[in-house]
Design a protein around this motif. Structure first.
Motif, PDB file in Angstrom:
ATOM      1  N   GLU A  85       8.840  -6.499 -16.944  1.00  0.00           N
ATOM      2  CA  GLU A  85       9.190  -5.830 -16.173  1.00  0.00           C
ATOM      3  C   GLU A  85       8.192  -4.679 -15.205  1.00  0.00           C
ATOM      4  O   GLU A  85       8.573  -3.947 -14.124  1.00  0.00           O
ATOM      5  CB  GLU A  85      10.613  -4.838 -17.504  1.00  0.00           C
ATOM      6  N   ASP A  86       6.738  -4.302 -16.325  1.00  0.00           N
ATOM      7  CA  ASP A  86       6.159  -3.722 -16.211  1.00  0.00           C
ATOM      8  C   ASP A  86       5.640  -4.260 -14.796  1.00  0.00           C
ATOM      9  O   ASP A  86       4.962  -3.266 -13.133  1.00  0.00           O
ATOM     10  CB  ASP A  86       5.006  -3.593 -16.802  1.00  0.00           C
ATOM     11  N   SER A  87       5.231  -5.550 -14.514  1.00  0.00           N
ATOM     12  CA  SER A  87       4.773  -5.991 -13.514  1.00  0.00           C
ATOM     13  C   SER A  87       5.624  -6.037 -11.890  1.00  0.00           C
ATOM     14  O   SER A  87       5.359  -5.474 -10.843  1.00  0.00           O
ATOM     15  CB  SER A  87       4.611  -7.643 -14.043  1.00  0.00           C
ATOM     16  N   VAL A  88       6.350  -6.409 -12.451  1.00  0.00           N
ATOM     17  CA  VAL A  88       7.487  -6.265 -10.951  1.00  0.00           C
ATOM     18  C   VAL A  88       7.283  -4.671 -11.256  1.00  0.00           C
ATOM     19  O   VAL A  88       7.580  -4.623  -9.265  1.00  0.00           O
ATOM     20  CB  VAL A  88       8.853  -6.142 -11.947  1.00  0.00           C
ATOM     21  N   HIS A  89       7.964  -4.105 -11.354  1.00  0.00           N
ATOM     22  CA  HIS A  89       7.709  -2.190 -10.988  1.00  0.00           C
ATOM     23  C   HIS A  89       6.135  -1.560 -10.004  1.00  0.00           C
ATOM     24  O   HIS A  89       5.905  -1.458  -9.106  1.00  0.00           O
ATOM     25  CB  HIS A  89       7.756  -1.339 -12.121  1.00  0.00           C
ATOM     26  N   ARG A  90       5.773  -2.532 -10.985  1.00  0.00           N
ATOM     27  CA  ARG A  90       4.063  -2.351 -10.202  1.00  0.00           C
ATOM     28  C   ARG A  90       3.318  -2.795  -8.664  1.00  0.00           C
ATOM     29  O   ARG A  90       3.006  -2.400  -8.041  1.00  0.00           O
ATOM     30  CB  ARG A  90       2.978  -2.782 -10.936  1.00  0.00           C
ATOM     31  N   ALA A  91       4.484  -4.247  -8.511  1.00  0.00           N
ATOM     32  CA  ALA A  91       4.211  -5.046  -7.475  1.00  0.00           C
ATOM     33  C   ALA A  91       4.693  -3.980  -6.614  1.00  0.00           C
ATOM     34  O   ALA A  91       4.257  -4.157  -5.349  1.00  0.00           O
ATOM     35  CB  ALA A  91       4.659  -6.270  -7.359  1.00  0.00           C
ATOM     36  N   GLU A  92       5.921  -3.497  -7.333  1.00  0.00           N
ATOM     37  CA  GLU A  92       6.762  -2.850  -5.673  1.00  0.00           C
ATOM     38  C   GLU A  92       6.245  -1.732  -5.207  1.00  0.00           C
ATOM     39  O   GLU A  92       6.308  -2.037  -4.517  1.00  0.00           O
ATOM     40  CB  GLU A  92       8.427  -2.295  -6.565  1.00  0.00           C
ATOM     41  N   SER A  93       5.590  -0.566  -6.470  1.00  0.00           N
ATOM     42  CA  SER A  93       4.950   0.018  -5.504  1.00  0.00           C
ATOM     43  C   SER A  93       3.321  -0.575  -5.198  1.00  0.00           C
ATOM     44  O   SER A  93       3.710   0.138  -4.084  1.00  0.00           O
ATOM     45  CB  SER A  93       4.479   1.252  -6.966  1.00  0.00           C
ATOM     46  N   LEU A  94       2.412  -1.371  -5.380  1.00  0.00           N
ATOM     47  CA  LEU A  94       1.631  -1.401  -4.551  1.00  0.00           C
ATOM     48  C   LEU A  94       2.011  -2.397  -2.837  1.00  0.00           C
ATOM     49  O   LEU A  94       1.536  -1.822  -1.627  1.00  0.00           O
ATOM     50  CB  LEU A  94       0.972  -3.221  -5.220  1.00  0.00           C
ATOM     51  N   TYR A  95       3.660  -2.457  -2.767  1.00  0.00           N
ATOM     52  CA  TYR A  95       3.206  -3.060  -1.597  1.00  0.00           C
ATOM     53  C   TYR A  95       4.203  -1.528  -0.865  1.00  0.00           C
ATOM     54  O   TYR A  95       2.996  -2.258   0.387  1.00  0.00           O
ATOM     55  CB  TYR A  95       4.014  -4.293  -2.071  1.00  0.00           C
ATOM     56  N   LYS A  96       4.873  -0.950  -1.552  1.00  0.00           N
ATOM     57  CA  LYS A  96       4.919   0.442  -0.651  1.00  0.00           C
ATOM     58  C   LYS A  96       4.065   1.424   0.073  1.00  0.00           C
ATOM     59  O   LYS A  96       4.089   2.060   0.736  1.00  0.00           O
ATOM     60  CB  LYS A  96       6.595   0.749  -1.821  1.00  0.00           C
ATOM     61  N   ASP A  97       3.111   1.071  -1.312  1.00  0.00           N
ATOM     62  CA  ASP A  97       2.020   1.969  -1.215  1.00  0.00           C
ATOM     63  C   ASP A  97       1.154   1.647  -0.051  1.00  0.00           C
ATOM     64  O   ASP A  97       0.678   2.624   1.092  1.00  0.00           O
ATOM     65  CB  ASP A  97       1.046   2.098  -2.258  1.00  0.00           C
ATOM     66  N   ALA A  98       0.702   0.423  -0.033  1.00  0.00           N
ATOM     67  CA  ALA A  98      -0.442  -0.190   1.412  1.00  0.00           C
ATOM     68  C   ALA A  98       0.688   0.314   2.188  1.00  0.00           C
ATOM     69  O   ALA A  98       0.142   0.390   3.826  1.00  0.00           O
ATOM     70  CB  ALA A  98       0.143  -1.901   1.227  1.00  0.00           C
ATOM     71  N   ALA A  99       2.077  -0.403   2.571  1.00  0.00           N
ATOM     72  CA  ALA A  99       2.993   0.267   3.792  1.00  0.00           C
ATOM     73  C   ALA A  99       2.983   1.210   4.088  1.00  0.00           C
ATOM     74  O   ALA A  99       2.811   1.725   5.442  1.00  0.00           O
ATOM     75  CB  ALA A  99       4.074  -0.765   3.612  1.00  0.00           C
ATOM     76  N   GLY A 100       3.044   2.371   3.662  1.00  0.00           N
ATOM     77  CA  GLY A 100       3.004   4.004   3.457  1.00  0.00           C
ATOM     78  C   GLY A 100       1.779   4.397   4.581  1.00  0.00           C
ATOM     79  O   GLY A 100       1.577   4.841   5.063  1.00  0.00           O
ATOM     80  N   THR A 101       0.459   3.459   3.703  1.00  0.00           N
ATOM     81  CA  THR A 101      -1.204   3.325   4.070  1.00  0.00           C
ATOM     82  C   THR A 101      -0.712   3.187   5.394  1.00  0.00           C
ATOM     83  O   THR A 101      -1.276   4.469   6.132  1.00  0.00           O
ATOM     84  CB  THR A 101      -2.076   3.108   2.775  1.00  0.00           C
ATOM     85  N   ARG A 102      -0.601   2.059   5.846  1.00  0.00           N
ATOM     86  CA  ARG A 102      -0.797   1.602   7.238  1.00  0.00           C
ATOM     87  C   ARG A 102       0.334   2.437   8.815  1.00  0.00           C
ATOM     88  O   ARG A 102      -0.960   2.869   9.115  1.00  0.00           O
ATOM     89  CB  ARG A 102      -0.397   0.228   7.468  1.00  0.00           C
ATOM     90  N   VAL A 103       1.661   2.416   7.717  1.00  0.00           N
ATOM     91  CA  VAL A 103       2.480   3.619   8.772  1.00  0.00           C
ATOM     92  C   VAL A 103       1.147   5.148   9.385  1.00  0.00           C
ATOM     93  O   VAL A 103       1.218   5.947  10.272  1.00  0.00           O
ATOM     94  CB  VAL A 103       3.623   3.926   8.488  1.00  0.00           C
ATOM     95  N   ALA A 104       0.623   5.298   8.081  1.00  0.00           N
ATOM     96  CA  ALA A 104       0.249   6.652   8.062  1.00  0.00           C
ATOM     97  C   ALA A 104      -1.082   6.747   9.485  1.00  0.00           C
ATOM     98  O   ALA A 104      -0.992   7.031   9.850  1.00  0.00           O
ATOM     99  CB  ALA A 104      -0.699   7.398   6.477  1.00  0.00           C
ATOM    100  N   LEU A 105      -1.527   5.514   8.745  1.00  0.00           N
ATOM    101  CA  LEU A 105      -2.980   5.388   9.165  1.00  0.00           C
ATOM    102  C   LEU A 105      -2.318   5.366  11.219  1.00  0.00           C
ATOM    103  O   LEU A 105      -3.320   5.477  12.109  1.00  0.00           O
ATOM    104  CB  LEU A 105      -3.789   3.647   9.014  1.00  0.00           C
ATOM    105  N   ASP A 106      -1.255   4.357  11.143  1.00  0.00           N
ATOM    106  CA  ASP A 106      -1.136   4.304  12.913  1.00  0.00           C
ATOM    107  C   ASP A 106      -0.401   5.776  13.163  1.00  0.00           C
ATOM    108  O   ASP A 106      -0.697   6.143  14.294  1.00  0.00           O
ATOM    109  CB  ASP A 106       0.110   3.306  12.560  1.00  0.00           C
ATOM    110  N   ALA A 107      -0.049   6.352  12.750  1.00  0.00           N
ATOM    111  CA  ALA A 107       0.920   7.193  13.451  1.00  0.00           C
ATOM    112  C   ALA A 107      -0.517   8.832  13.628  1.00  0.00           C
ATOM    113  O   ALA A 107      -0.254   8.928  14.991  1.00  0.00           O
ATOM    114  CB  ALA A 107       1.718   8.253  12.461  1.00  0.00           C
ATOM    115  N   VAL A 108      -0.936   8.964  13.307  1.00  0.00           N
ATOM    116  CA  VAL A 108      -1.869   9.881  12.926  1.00  0.00           C
ATOM    117  C   VAL A 108      -3.759   9.712  13.246  1.00  0.00           C
ATOM    118  O   VAL A 108      -3.885   9.324  11.850  1.00  0.00           O
ATOM    119  CB  VAL A 108      -1.339  11.403  12.420  1.00  0.00           C
ATOM    120  N   ASP A 109      -4.295   9.158  13.828  1.00  0.00           N
ATOM    121  CA  ASP A 109      -5.656   9.218  13.692  1.00  0.00           C
ATOM    122  C   ASP A 109      -5.972  10.982  14.210  1.00  0.00           C
ATOM    123  O   ASP A 109      -6.518  11.536  15.494  1.00  0.00           O
ATOM    124  CB  ASP A 109      -6.006   7.896  14.581  1.00  0.00           C
ATOM    125  N   ILE A 110      -6.573  11.997  13.315  1.00  0.00           N
ATOM    126  CA  ILE A 110      -7.048  12.845  13.613  1.00  0.00           C
ATOM    127  C   ILE A 110      -8.509  13.267  14.487  1.00  0.00           C
ATOM    128  O   ILE A 110      -8.394  14.453  14.434  1.00  0.00           O
ATOM    129  CB  ILE A 110      -5.887  13.756  12.499  1.00  0.00           C
TER     130      ILE A 110
END
Ligand SMILES: [Zn+2]
Length: 369
Positions: A85-110
């Motif tokens: 159960e723990d691993s399923v939860h951590r895997a979800e956070s892992l791919y969501k964080d990665a996607a979030g970071t990618r979106v942030a990088l694409d949107a704004v290059d300060i």
């Protein structure tokens, strides 16, 4: 790919080894999850009620365990369940964080400089057209437009151009190719003036009429400093009862004062147009030298030192024209006028080459922004 083995032995050592293999597989799999669909597949592989790994562990290890081993196996199965159960939860956070970071990088290059969008501005010719049109709108004129590709009838015949009139010559008019099989009045051409719109409008409306017609027109003039095969005209037409030449003069005199300032003066001299009788050319006092013909000690070039600039053609509508549109020339009268917007823009802005208006050089155009 990991599959749950049947246990041959239930010794502590054997159990430890089986659990260790399962944990290694779990650890490897949750870290490899990269997106939502992979995460769903991972979750179902381990947690699905039917054929999920946890279910199989339950069936193959716990249910199959001998009585004296059940307690030890049950304890480990509970730990495994929690860990999955723990691993399923951590895997979800892992791919969501990665996607979030990618979106942030694409949107704004300060570190990038900002995007400058240059502001557009009205083209000097269009600006002049709008100024002239608004003077007549304020006098109660409405704006009319019509097709640029016209028939011979509207461009010439209905405007009282006789068949041998020089304006019909191919030297001046750009005809559409392949029209020879049609009767002459139906042949298509690029309109040489905006006057066809006068006919088209009066066909639909009854007097009183007060219209102003801006638009592009074409003539077979090779481009040079003062000629262009495409240019802009503004025409006006007023038809009502008791319209006289005084109304024409008063209206145009007012329009010139509105355009060039209250000190502008006007002067008329006789001319000829096929669709007006009498016809006149109107001069306006030079708005560059104030009518003196001189700029300081230099001669004023735009008015050729005369102090006057020829600005439009006008006249009382020829009664013959009313015949084409079913007006009774004994009851109505009117006047018409036409001017070149490009020429007025040239004079207003001191431009020495009409081509500059049309060759799209931003360095030229941005001076008017
Ligand atoms: Zn002048």
């Amino acid at each position: 790919m990991y599959t749950v083995p049947k246990l041959k032995s239930y010794t502590t050592a054997a159990l430890d080894k089986a659990v260790e293999t399962l944990r290694a597989a779990l650890e490897q799999e949750w870290k490899a999850v990269k997106n939502e669909s992979e995460w769903k597949a991972f979750r179902d592989r381990w947690m699905a009620r039917k054929n999920g790994i946890l279910t199989e562990v339950n069936d193959l290890w716990l249910k199959a365990a001998p009585k004296d081993a059940k307690r030890a196996v049950g304890q480990r199965v509970n730990e495994i369940k929690k860990q999955v159960e723990d691993s399923v939860h951590r895997a979800e956070s892992l791919y969501k964080d990665a996607a979030g970071t990618r979106v942030a990088l694409d949107a704004v290059d300060i570190t990038l400089p900002g995007i400058r969008r240059p502001l557009g501005a009205e083209h000097p010719v269009i600006k002049t057209v709008h100024e002239i049109v608004s003077v007549f709108r304020n006098l109660g004129y409405s704006v009319q437009e019509g097709p640029v590709i016209e028939t011979d009838y509207y461009n010439f015949e209905a405007l009282n151009f006789p068949p041998n009139h020089p304006a019909r010559d191919t030297q001046d008019t750009l005809f559409i190719a392949g029209q020879e099989s049609k009767p002459q009045r139906e042949r298509l051409l690029l309109r040489t003036h905006t006057s066809p719109v006068q006919i088209r409008t009066v066909e639909k409306m009854k007097p009183p009429i007060r219209i102003v017609i801006p638009g592009t027109v074409h003539r077979n003039d090779p481009p040079d400093a003062s000629h262009s095969p495409m240019f802009h005209q503004i025409e006006g037409l007023a038809v009502d009862t008791n319209i006289t030449f005084r109304d024409l003069k008063g209206t145009l005199d007012h329009a010139m004062k509105a355009l060039f300032g209250s000190s502008a003066r006007t002067s008329f001299r006789p001319s000829f147009f096929p669709f007006t009788e009498p016809s006149a050319e109107m001069m306006v006092s030079c708005f560059i030298c104030g009518g003196t013909g001189k700029r300081g000690s230099e001669p004023c070039r735009p008015c050729k030192q005369t102090g006057w600039i020829e600005i439009l053609g006008c006249g009382m509508v020829d009664p013959n024209v009313y015949g084409f549109v079913d007006y009774d020339p004994k009851k109505v009268s009117g006047f018409a006028f036409g001017m070149g917007a490009d020429r007025i823009a040239i004079l207003k802005y001191g431009v020495d080459d009409i081509q500059l208006f049309f060759n799209g050089d931003v360095r030229f155009l941005e001076q008017f922004g």
